[in-house]
Design an enzyme around this catalytic site. Structure first.
Site, PDB file in Angstrom:
ATOM      1  N   GLY A  46       2.129 -14.651  54.124  1.00 36.14           N
ATOM      2  CA  GLY A  46       1.274 -15.032  53.241  1.00 36.14           C
ATOM      3  C   GLY A  46       2.321 -16.298  52.649  1.00 36.14           C
ATOM      4  O   GLY A  46       3.474 -16.252  52.404  1.00 36.14           O
ATOM      5  N   CYS A  88       9.262 -11.045  48.716  1.00 35.39           N
ATOM      6  CA  CYS A  88       8.524 -12.037  48.293  1.00 35.39           C
ATOM      7  C   CYS A  88       9.275 -13.183  49.025  1.00 35.39           C
ATOM      8  O   CYS A  88      10.565 -13.326  48.601  1.00 35.39           O
ATOM      9  CB  CYS A  88       8.247 -12.144  46.765  1.00 35.39           C
ATOM     10  N   LEU A  89       8.907 -14.559  49.402  1.00 29.23           N
ATOM     11  CA  LEU A  89       9.503 -15.369  49.954  1.00 29.23           C
ATOM     12  C   LEU A  89      10.228 -16.051  48.760  1.00 29.23           C
ATOM     13  O   LEU A  89      11.177 -16.753  48.958  1.00 29.23           O
ATOM     14  CB  LEU A  89       8.645 -16.397  50.656  1.00 29.23           C
ATOM     15  N   HIS A 130      -1.095  -9.732  47.022  1.00 30.48           N
ATOM     16  CA  HIS A 130      -0.105 -10.347  46.468  1.00 30.48           C
ATOM     17  C   HIS A 130      -0.053 -11.936  46.279  1.00 30.48           C
ATOM     18  O   HIS A 130       0.368 -12.550  45.398  1.00 30.48           O
ATOM     19  CB  HIS A 130       1.001 -10.128  47.715  1.00 30.48           C
ATOM     20  N   GLU A 131      -0.738 -12.547  47.246  1.00 26.02           N
ATOM     21  CA  GLU A 131      -1.070 -13.990  47.190  1.00 26.02           C
ATOM     22  C   GLU A 131      -1.917 -14.432  45.874  1.00 26.02           C
ATOM     23  O   GLU A 131      -1.854 -15.414  45.236  1.00 26.02           O
ATOM     24  CB  GLU A 131      -1.758 -14.505  48.487  1.00 26.02           C
ATOM     25  N   HIS A 134      -0.209 -14.355  42.786  1.00 28.47           N
ATOM     26  CA  HIS A 134       0.665 -15.511  42.758  1.00 28.47           C
ATOM     27  C   HIS A 134      -0.131 -16.534  42.060  1.00 28.47           C
ATOM     28  O   HIS A 134       0.495 -17.505  41.341  1.00 28.47           O
ATOM     29  CB  HIS A 134       1.379 -15.987  44.215  1.00 28.47           C
TER      30      HIS A 134
HETATM   31  O1  K2U Z   1       3.890 -14.625  48.958  1.00 25.39           O
HETATM   32  C1  K2U Z   1       5.011 -14.332  49.623  1.00 25.39           C
HETATM   33  O2  K2U Z   1       5.893 -14.217  48.902  1.00 25.39           O
HETATM   34  C2  K2U Z   1       4.931 -13.772  51.213  1.00 25.39           C
HETATM   35  C3  K2U Z   1       4.965 -12.385  51.129  1.00 25.39           C
HETATM   36  C4  K2U Z   1       3.679 -11.662  51.274  1.00 25.39           C
HETATM   37  C5  K2U Z   1       3.528 -10.277  51.168  1.00 25.39           C
HETATM   38  C6  K2U Z   1       4.384  -9.484  50.338  1.00 25.39           C
HETATM   39  C7  K2U Z   1       4.278  -8.164  50.377  1.00 25.39           C
HETATM   40  C8  K2U Z   1       3.676  -7.571  51.353  1.00 25.39           C
HETATM   41  C9  K2U Z   1       2.740  -8.325  52.124  1.00 25.39           C
HETATM   42  C10 K2U Z   1       2.828  -9.649  52.282  1.00 25.39           C
HETATM   43  C11 K2U Z   1       6.097 -11.898  52.118  1.00 25.39           C
HETATM   44  O3  K2U Z   1       7.386 -11.914  51.766  1.00 25.39           O
HETATM   45  S1  K2U Z   1       5.890 -12.195  53.768  1.00 25.39           S
HETATM   46  C12 K2U Z   1       7.359 -11.277  54.299  1.00 25.39           C
HETATM   47  C13 K2U Z   1       6.685 -10.158  54.886  1.00 25.39           C
HETATM   48  C14 K2U Z   1       6.805 -10.036  56.241  1.00 25.39           C
HETATM   49  C15 K2U Z   1       6.034  -8.912  57.036  1.00 25.39           C
HETATM   50  C16 K2U Z   1       5.699  -8.007  56.040  1.00 25.39           C
HETATM   51  C17 K2U Z   1       5.595  -7.936  54.766  1.00 25.39           C
HETATM   52  C18 K2U Z   1       6.250  -8.976  54.100  1.00 25.39           C
HETATM   53 ZN    ZN Z   2       5.489 -13.604  46.950  1.00 27.85          ZN
END
Ligand code: K2U
Ligand code: ZN
Length: 191
Positions: A46, A88-89, A130-131, A134
């Site tokens: 995401g 979170c990225l 989560h998105e 944001h």
């Molecule tokens: O928005 C973001 O920072 C991307 C997030 C999205 C996310 C966070 C927690 C749980 C689900 C989605 C992640 O950092 S993307 C990295 C990731 C990859 C595989 C599984 C979970 C998170």
């Molecule tokens: Zn995030």
């Protein structure tokens, strides 16, 4: 198709309420494309516009092939609850358990500006929540207990200097370093 720089914790844009999208312009379509490119390059599932320095109410997700562009998303229904670890990225190498709805129904516009409704469960539901957070200046660390939030922010303070200008350059296939074992407790500012 280009990778965009990711803003990291401390950049005020991550705490900013986004602006609803009025029209899907050619420029917005390019941003959507670049957000997908950046998300894949960062090995995310995401990405929200504020994470790439933009204030449009726009996010992209791709969870095990379930790929959606979410313009002006609104969660209209929440069911159940589930706890899982999140990252979170924009807060590299920081993780914490977050309780969220198990299933959500959202209404949004797609990449062509067409309204749609989606009901999602499990990881896709978590990612969407989560998105959407944001897009309203909320981050997963906000859900942690005071002690766990302090530990997470201490963890972040220790490595913030790796991101001059609070920018994370996305290098396709770059693997974040392993989580560091120790947690020291020092004062961490509010972010
Ligand atoms: O928005 C973001 O920072 C991307 C997030 C999205 C996310 C966070 C927690 C749980 C689900 C989605 C992640 O950092 S993307 C990295 C990731 C990859 C595989 C599984 C979970 C998170
Ligand atoms: Zn995030």
């Amino acid at each position: 198709m280009k990778t965009l720089d990711i803003r990291v914790l401390g950049d005020p844009i991550l705490r900013t309420e986004t602006t609803p999208v009025a029209e899907v312009t050619g420029e917005l379509r390019q941003l959507i494309d670049d957000m997908f490119t950046t998300m894949y390059a960062a090995e995310g599932i995401g990405l929200a516009a504020p994470q790439v320095g933009r204030t449009e109410r726009l996010a992209v997700v791709d969870v095990e092939g379930a790929k959606y562009t979410l313009i002006n998303p609104v969660i209209v229904e929440r069911e159940g609850s589930a706890r899982a670890e999140e990252g979170c990225l924009s807060i590299p190498e920081v993780f914490g358990e977050v309780e969220r709805a198990h299933r959500v129904t959202i209404r949004a516009l797609d990449g062509d500006g067409k309204p749609f409704e989606l009901t999602a469960a499990d990881l896709l539901a978590r990612c969407i929540q989560h998105e959407v957070d944001h897009l309203h200046g909320k981050l997963f660390v906000d859900y942690l207990s005071i002690l766990k939030r302090r530990s997470a922010l201490n963890q972040w303070e220790k490595q913030k200097s790796n991101y001059p200008g609070l920018i994370r350059k996305v290098v396709p296939g770059e693997h974040p370093k392993k989580r560091s074992a120790e947690h020291t407790t020092t004062a961490a500012g509010e972010v």
